[in-house]
Motif scaffolding. Structure first.
Motif, PDB file in Angstrom:
ATOM      1  N   ASP A 124      11.384   6.593 -30.159  1.00  0.00           N
ATOM      2  CA  ASP A 124      11.109   8.030 -30.042  1.00  0.00           C
ATOM      3  C   ASP A 124      10.427   8.611 -31.274  1.00  0.00           C
ATOM      4  OD1 ASP A 124      12.385   8.425 -27.489  1.00  0.00           O
ATOM      5  OD2 ASP A 124      14.304   8.158 -28.514  1.00  0.00           O
ATOM      6  N   MET A 125      10.441   7.855 -32.364  1.00  0.00           N
ATOM      7  CA  MET A 125       9.893   8.379 -33.612  1.00  0.00           C
ATOM      8  C   MET A 125       8.387   8.116 -33.711  1.00  0.00           C
ATOM      9  SD  MET A 125      12.379   9.842 -34.992  1.00  0.00           S
ATOM     10  CE  MET A 125      11.890  10.135 -36.699  1.00  0.00           C
ATOM     11  N   PRO A 126       7.648   8.968 -34.424  1.00  0.00           N
ATOM     12  CA  PRO A 126       6.214   8.703 -34.609  1.00  0.00           C
ATOM     13  C   PRO A 126       6.032   7.364 -35.333  1.00  0.00           C
ATOM     14  CG  PRO A 126       6.792  10.898 -35.401  1.00  0.00           C
ATOM     15  CD  PRO A 126       8.076  10.197 -35.112  1.00  0.00           C
ATOM     16  N   PRO A 127       4.992   6.605 -34.977  1.00  0.00           N
ATOM     17  CA  PRO A 127       4.787   5.325 -35.672  1.00  0.00           C
ATOM     18  C   PRO A 127       4.507   5.535 -37.155  1.00  0.00           C
ATOM     19  CG  PRO A 127       2.894   5.877 -34.280  1.00  0.00           C
ATOM     20  CD  PRO A 127       3.962   6.862 -33.965  1.00  0.00           C
ATOM     21  N   VAL A 128       4.977   4.613 -37.987  1.00  0.00           N
ATOM     22  CA  VAL A 128       4.709   4.740 -39.424  1.00  0.00           C
ATOM     23  C   VAL A 128       3.275   4.285 -39.701  1.00  0.00           C
ATOM     24  CG1 VAL A 128       7.114   4.435 -40.089  1.00  0.00           C
ATOM     25  CG2 VAL A 128       5.632   2.433 -39.942  1.00  0.00           C
ATOM     26  N   LYS A 129       2.735   4.738 -40.820  1.00  0.00           N
ATOM     27  CA  LYS A 129       1.349   4.404 -41.170  1.00  0.00           C
ATOM     28  C   LYS A 129       1.315   3.212 -42.115  1.00  0.00           C
ATOM     29  CE  LYS A 129      -0.396   9.100 -40.529  1.00  0.00           C
ATOM     30  NZ  LYS A 129      -0.932  10.311 -41.172  1.00  0.00           N
ATOM     31  N   VAL A 132       1.967   1.644 -37.053  1.00  0.00           N
ATOM     32  CA  VAL A 132       2.842   0.504 -36.776  1.00  0.00           C
ATOM     33  C   VAL A 132       3.853   0.913 -35.711  1.00  0.00           C
ATOM     34  CG1 VAL A 132       4.549  -1.073 -37.763  1.00  0.00           C
ATOM     35  CG2 VAL A 132       2.592  -0.342 -39.132  1.00  0.00           C
ATOM     36  N   HIS A 133       3.861   0.185 -34.590  1.00  0.00           N
ATOM     37  CA  HIS A 133       4.755   0.506 -33.475  1.00  0.00           C
ATOM     38  C   HIS A 133       5.944  -0.459 -33.453  1.00  0.00           C
ATOM     39  CE1 HIS A 133       1.886   3.363 -31.732  1.00  0.00           C
ATOM     40  NE2 HIS A 133       0.959   2.521 -32.165  1.00  0.00           N
ATOM     41  N   PRO A 134       7.127   0.029 -33.047  1.00  0.00           N
ATOM     42  CA  PRO A 134       8.323  -0.828 -33.071  1.00  0.00           C
ATOM     43  C   PRO A 134       8.375  -1.817 -31.914  1.00  0.00           C
ATOM     44  CG  PRO A 134       8.883   1.358 -32.264  1.00  0.00           C
ATOM     45  CD  PRO A 134       7.424   1.405 -32.619  1.00  0.00           C
ATOM     46  N   THR A 135       7.451  -2.788 -31.944  1.00  0.00           N
ATOM     47  CA  THR A 135       7.456  -3.828 -30.915  1.00  0.00           C
ATOM     48  C   THR A 135       7.530  -5.198 -31.579  1.00  0.00           C
ATOM     49  OG1 THR A 135       5.065  -4.214 -30.834  1.00  0.00           O
ATOM     50  CG2 THR A 135       5.912  -2.373 -29.536  1.00  0.00           C
ATOM     51  N   GLU A 136       8.042  -6.160 -30.845  1.00  0.00           N
ATOM     52  CA  GLU A 136       8.162  -7.525 -31.375  1.00  0.00           C
ATOM     53  C   GLU A 136       6.818  -8.252 -31.352  1.00  0.00           C
ATOM     54  OE1 GLU A 136      11.389  -9.730 -29.682  1.00  0.00           O
ATOM     55  OE2 GLU A 136      12.808  -8.061 -29.862  1.00  0.00           O
ATOM     56  N   ASP A 137       5.833  -7.669 -30.638  1.00  0.00           N
ATOM     57  CA  ASP A 137       4.528  -8.332 -30.511  1.00  0.00           C
ATOM     58  C   ASP A 137       3.667  -8.185 -31.768  1.00  0.00           C
ATOM     59  OD1 ASP A 137       5.294  -8.906 -27.937  1.00  0.00           O
ATOM     60  OD2 ASP A 137       4.373  -7.094 -27.113  1.00  0.00           O
ATOM     61  N   GLU A 138       3.888  -7.129 -32.541  1.00  0.00           N
ATOM     62  CA  GLU A 138       3.076  -6.916 -33.744  1.00  0.00           C
ATOM     63  C   GLU A 138       3.575  -7.789 -34.891  1.00  0.00           C
ATOM     64  OE1 GLU A 138       2.508  -2.879 -34.931  1.00  0.00           O
ATOM     65  OE2 GLU A 138       1.752  -2.234 -32.973  1.00  0.00           O
ATOM     66  N   ALA A 139       2.752  -7.870 -35.948  1.00  0.00           N
ATOM     67  CA  ALA A 139       3.135  -8.647 -37.139  1.00  0.00           C
ATOM     68  C   ALA A 139       4.376  -8.034 -37.788  1.00  0.00           C
ATOM     69  CB  ALA A 139       1.982  -8.662 -38.135  1.00  0.00           C
ATOM     70  N   PHE A 140       5.188  -8.882 -38.425  1.00  0.00           N
ATOM     71  CA  PHE A 140       6.409  -8.415 -39.077  1.00  0.00           C
ATOM     72  C   PHE A 140       6.073  -7.475 -40.232  1.00  0.00           C
ATOM     73  CE2 PHE A 140       9.599  -8.839 -42.458  1.00  0.00           C
ATOM     74  CZ  PHE A 140      10.717  -8.397 -41.770  1.00  0.00           C
ATOM     75  N   LEU A 141       6.722  -6.285 -40.231  1.00  0.00           N
ATOM     76  CA  LEU A 141       6.574  -5.319 -41.324  1.00  0.00           C
ATOM     77  C   LEU A 141       7.921  -4.641 -41.546  1.00  0.00           C
ATOM     78  CD1 LEU A 141       3.196  -3.371 -40.929  1.00  0.00           C
ATOM     79  CD2 LEU A 141       3.967  -4.582 -42.958  1.00  0.00           C
ATOM     80  N   ALA A 142       8.367  -4.634 -42.786  1.00  0.00           N
ATOM     81  CA  ALA A 142       9.639  -3.989 -43.120  1.00  0.00           C
ATOM     82  C   ALA A 142       9.527  -3.343 -44.489  1.00  0.00           C
ATOM     83  CB  ALA A 142      10.772  -5.014 -43.099  1.00  0.00           C
ATOM     84  N   LEU A 143      10.388  -2.372 -44.750  1.00  0.00           N
ATOM     85  CA  LEU A 143      10.413  -1.704 -46.051  1.00  0.00           C
ATOM     86  C   LEU A 143      11.750  -1.976 -46.733  1.00  0.00           C
ATOM     87  CD1 LEU A 143       8.689   0.441 -47.762  1.00  0.00           C
ATOM     88  CD2 LEU A 143      10.471   2.033 -47.043  1.00  0.00           C
TER      89      LEU A 143
END
Length: 695
Positions: A284-289, A302-313
């Motif tokens: 529900d949150m806007p995607p992070v940049k 960056v969208h919260p899907t498992e298909d995209e490359a791994f990204l974490a903060l």
């Protein structure tokens, strides 16, 4: 594992935020108890809570470090961060809100919005975090639900909508009326596990009808379909009302308000229902940049899907005595398995992930992989710091970085024995890695190690941890204020550095123009190249900027760092053979110092926002004391219908050392205060002379 099977829309990442002593940790304890995560109720007073696990937290009865834990409720996983309420640890709130999707703001039902409530609310505003409010302590003397709700509107400028009406208050608080279903709810056993639903008491029916009408009217303003039903006076299904509440909450248009007494085990299950029904999932949150790690340019969302490359903060580092360094991270996209490698794109370093854990305060639950929406602990990262981006090995994206406030108070610290020397440097390295608001440096003139932080309590806790956790004996010097220096007038000066010592010489010649920038603006320094016609070659301009920056590290009045200055290099000359970067750096430093002497240099001091809550009979003595500390009393306010008053003042930090002790003696221990940094201000001339003479 059951949590792995949950879809991302069933995850809630929330923070519990509030003024100190509003009941955050007690509420978190009840959430863990009612969700079955804990089987025994913990108490802050007894030091038996799950999230206040540090010895210092148990002893003082306050939260110092943000603790992460998890619970399950009605098919949802709720990842919870219980944050500190004390202003000295506001950085813990800041970095938690940066990575969370929603927040529960706890208020004391007697007073509503308190000074630190405003601070955490503004932090949540900054990161656009949707929130719900819980009016706690309905059993407290002076509790008034609707007055407390009104303070959210008046003091925070928010749009609170009450979803409940309390049945009784103070010692008569029995339960609540659920306005959506128009039914009374009572908690009938000591632990609040047995719930009875009944008809609304006769003496509350008219009030509840009015409040239900107010609720629907507020919601109609944010949803056209509901507006039509409201105008037509049609029956509105409860599910429709809930969907509009959810939409309005996520869009930060409304703040749903509930009430209860966490300590008396009333109201928390309905709060849990509200968390899963109204607060957002990661979807529900806007995607992070995400930005290019080399150029800093925006690349994509960056969208919260498992298909995209791994990204974490990485938003927090903790040094665990048993497992070493533990990195708290929020996963935004992709998946990561334990034993694999990640790229720290902030530092361009490859790191191996040895273990992955879900966090339950100071306990760990190992998992095989992590995915979008997870808040986890990563073990094995050696070079990662707070705010670093962790990514798939072939990814070059970085996420927005956290910005932390500058420290305002310092102490000197030295080891008691030779054996403690190396242990102290290791302890300080570990603690500054954990806490970005803590700074350590060596004073070049005195050779002392200086420790800087956000307040007296902050530094007191750090010293306590050095002694206990790291077993280091230390001696501590008196607190010092982080003064700064600046200028009041524009000025010009030139610097010439010429050395001829046989062979190649040194030649640098610059003319600088300096002027003051506005105090407390975002820019502390501005360097402008006004050279035309190549009178100084372009390759020497950065060296001139470096020379000025170096000179600004130590002002001419008392050696404090200089801020809020614009510097223009507008003229000079060079020698084809003898000029060098070093020569121009030295010339720039000379010119800057000379210009500062002409520009009326002044000292700046940190001014603190002080809020004192006191019974009325001590008001006069407390105000007189604040005035004697060069304080400015700005306003007063009454708390509900009681004789309690809140004094709002601005006081120089240098006048506040030991204030908590003085306040206790002035009020027989009945007044409390919160102190937080407000801004920098010019030091009066007579005080400046005293400071200079001491230096």
């Amino acid at each position: 594992m059951k949590e792995r099977a949950l879809p991302i829309e069933k995850i809630r990442n929330i923070g519990i935020i509030a003024h100190i002593d509003a009941g955050k940790t007690t509420t978190t304890e009840r959430i863990l108890f009612y969700t079955g995560t804990k089987h025994k109720l913990g108490s802050v007073d007894e030091g038996t809570t799950e999230t206040d696990w540090m010895e210092q937290e148990k002893e003082r009865g306050i939260t110092i470090t943000a603790a992460a834990t998890s619970a399950f409720w009605k098919g949802h996983r709720i990842n919870i961060i219980d944050t500190p309420g004390h202003v000295d640890f506001t950085v813990e709130v800041e970095r938690s809100l940066f990575v969370l999707d929603g927040a529960v703001v706890i208020f004391d039902a007697q007073v509503g919005v308190e000074p630190q409530s405003e601070t955490v609310w503004r932090q949540a505003d900054r990161y656009k975090v949707p929130r719900i409010a819980f009016m706690n302590k309905m059993d407290k003397i002076g509790a008034n639900f609707f007055n407390a709700v009104q303070t959210i509107k008046d003091k925070l400028g928010a749009n609170p909508v009450a979803l409940e009406v309390p049945i009784g208050s103070e010692s008569e608080f029995k339960g609540v009326v659920d306005l959506l279903n128009m039914e009374a709810i009572y908690w009938t056993d000591e632990n609040g596990l047995s719930i009875e639903r009944d008809e609304i008491p006769n003496d509350l029916k008219d009030l509840c009808e009015t409040k239900k009408e107010d609720l629907i009217a507020s919601l109609a303003e944010i949803d056209e379909e509901l507006m039509e039903l409201y105008i037509e006076e049609a029956d509105i299904p409860v599910e429709k009302i809930k969907s509009v509440i959810r939409k309005g909450t996520i869009q930060n248009k409304i703040v749903p308000v509930l009430c209860g007494s966490s300590a008396k085990n009333k109201g928390v299950q309905l709060l849990l229902d509200a968390i899963v029904e109204y607060l957002p999932s990661p979807l529900d949150m806007p995607p992070v940049k995400a930005y290019d790690s080399n150029t800093g340019e925006y690349v994509r969302s960056v969208h919260p899907t498992e298909d995209e490359a791994f990204l974490a903060l990485a938003f927090k580092i903790m040094v665990d005595p048993y497992i070493g360094k533990l990195t708290f991270a929020r996963v935004y996209s992709g998946t990561l398995a334990k034993g694999s490698y990640v790229l720290n794109t902030t530092k361009n370093k490859k790191e191996r992930v040895s273990r992955l854990v879900f966090l339950h305060a100071d306990k760990r639950e190992e998992v095989d992989y992590i995915r979008p929406g997870d808040i986890v602990g990563i073990i094995g990262l050696k070079d990662t710091s707070t705010g670093d981006t962790l990514a798939a090995e072939d990814c070059n994206l970085v996420l927005e970085k956290l910005v932390f406030p500058e420290p305002v108070i310092s102490i000197s610290i030295e080891p008691e024995t030779k054996d403690d020397e190396s242990k102290l440097s290791k302890a300080l390295a570990a603690l500054t890695e954990e806490d970005p608001s803590l700074k350590v440096f060596v004073d070049k003139e005195t050779g002392e190690t200086i420790l800087s932080g956000m307040g007296e309590l902050h530094l007191e806790i750090i010293i306590d941890r050095i002694k206990r956790e790291f077993n280091v004996g230390v001696r501590v010097g008196q607190p010092r204020v982080a003064y700064k220096e600046t200028i009041k007038l524009p000025a010009e000066a030139e610097g010439k550095y010429i050395r001829q010592t046989g062979g190649r010489g040194q030649y640098g010649h610059v003319k600088l123009r300096i002027s003051p920038l506005p105090l407390n603006s975002e820019k502390d320094f501005e360097f402008v190249d006004k050279i035309v016609g190549g009178i100084i070659p372009k390759e020497y301009i950065p060296a001139i900027g470096s020379g000025v920056k170096e000179a600004m590290q130590s002002g001419i009045l008392a050696g404090y760092p200089m801020v809020c200055i614009r510097v223009e290099v507008y003229d000079g000359s060079y020698h084809e053979v003898d000029s060098s970067e070093m020569a121009f750096k030295i010339a720039a430093s000379m010119a800057f110092k000379e210009a500062v002497k002409k520009a009326k240099p002044i000292l700046l001091e940190p001014i603190m926002k002080v809020d004192v809550t006191t019974p009325e009979e001590y008001l006069g003595d407390i105000i007189a004391d604040l005035n004697s500390r060069r304080g400015r009393v700005e306003s007063f306010e009454s708390v509900g219908g009681s004789n309690t008053r809140i004094i709002h003042a601005r006081v120089p930090l240098s006048e506040l050392f030991g204030y908590a002790t003085v306040l206790r003696s002035l009020s027989q221990g009945r007044a409390t205060s919160t102190v937080q940094f407000s801004h920098y201000e010019e030091v009066p001339e007579q005080v400046t002379q005293k400071i200079i003479s001491k230096e």
